[in-house]
Design a protein around this motif. Structure first.
Motif, PDB file in Angstrom:
ATOM      1  N   ALA A 160       0.423  -1.147  -0.289  1.00 56.09           N
ATOM      2  CA  ALA A 160       0.355   0.168   0.308  1.00 56.09           C
ATOM      3  C   ALA A 160       0.583   1.274   0.127  1.00 56.09           C
ATOM      4  O   ALA A 160       1.964   1.568   0.298  1.00 56.09           O
ATOM      5  CB  ALA A 160      -1.127  -0.116   0.751  1.00 56.09           C
TER       6      ALA A 160
ATOM      7  N   ASP B 126      -4.478   3.911   2.334  1.00 53.02           N
ATOM      8  CA  ASP B 126      -4.983   2.997   1.431  1.00 53.02           C
ATOM      9  C   ASP B 126      -4.105   1.711   2.598  1.00 53.02           C
ATOM     10  O   ASP B 126      -4.464   0.039   2.395  1.00 53.02           O
ATOM     11  CB  ASP B 126      -3.843   3.225   0.334  1.00 53.02           C
ATOM     12  CG  ASP B 126      -3.632   3.769  -0.606  1.00 53.02           C
ATOM     13  OD1 ASP B 126      -4.919   4.506  -0.840  1.00 53.02           O
ATOM     14  OD2 ASP B 126      -3.091   3.708  -1.725  1.00 53.02           O
ATOM     15  N   THR B 127      -3.305   1.857   3.280  1.00 54.32           N
ATOM     16  CA  THR B 127      -3.027   0.883   3.601  1.00 54.32           C
ATOM     17  C   THR B 127      -3.609   0.564   5.072  1.00 54.32           C
ATOM     18  O   THR B 127      -4.362  -0.519   5.394  1.00 54.32           O
ATOM     19  CB  THR B 127      -1.464   1.086   5.006  1.00 54.32           C
ATOM     20  OG1 THR B 127      -0.493   1.324   4.373  1.00 54.32           O
ATOM     21  CG2 THR B 127      -1.144   0.092   5.938  1.00 54.32           C
TER      22      THR B 127
END
Length: 96
Positions: free
Chosen positions: A19, A24-25
């Motif tokens: 990510a 995003d992670t």
């Protein structure tokens, strides 16, 4: 996601590590919470993080020192998520 738990876990770890932003992670973590926050996940991720071949495959072309720092930070993040919860762990890393 198809496949047994080991396959789902590996796929989830790869997506988590690759990510590109904290947002995003977090999205990957939320989508794969079962695999990434289960008790064996920390041990397996630590094993993966110690493998230079795995690190090079995850982050091709990235300098070794940066790969090591990034993998270590991801291992710590998952540990914090298990200890204090996802919201608080992400608040900590994002200065919240």
């Amino acid at each position: 996601m198809q496949g047994g738990f080991p396959e789902r876990f590996f796929t989830s770890v790869v997506a988590f590590l690759r990510a590109s932003t904290w947002d995003d992670t977090r999205q990957v973590l939320e989508a794969h919470r079962e695999e990434l926050l289960c008790p064996p996940a920390a041990e397996m991720l630590s094993i993966y993080a110690q493998s230079e071949e795995f690190a090079e495959w995850i982050y091709p072309g990235m300098p070794r020192a940066r790969r090591e720092r990034l993998l270590k930070s991801q291992v710590i993040l998952l540990a914090r998520c298990r200890m204090v919860g996802v919201d608080r762990a992400f608040d900590e890393i994002q200065g919240g």
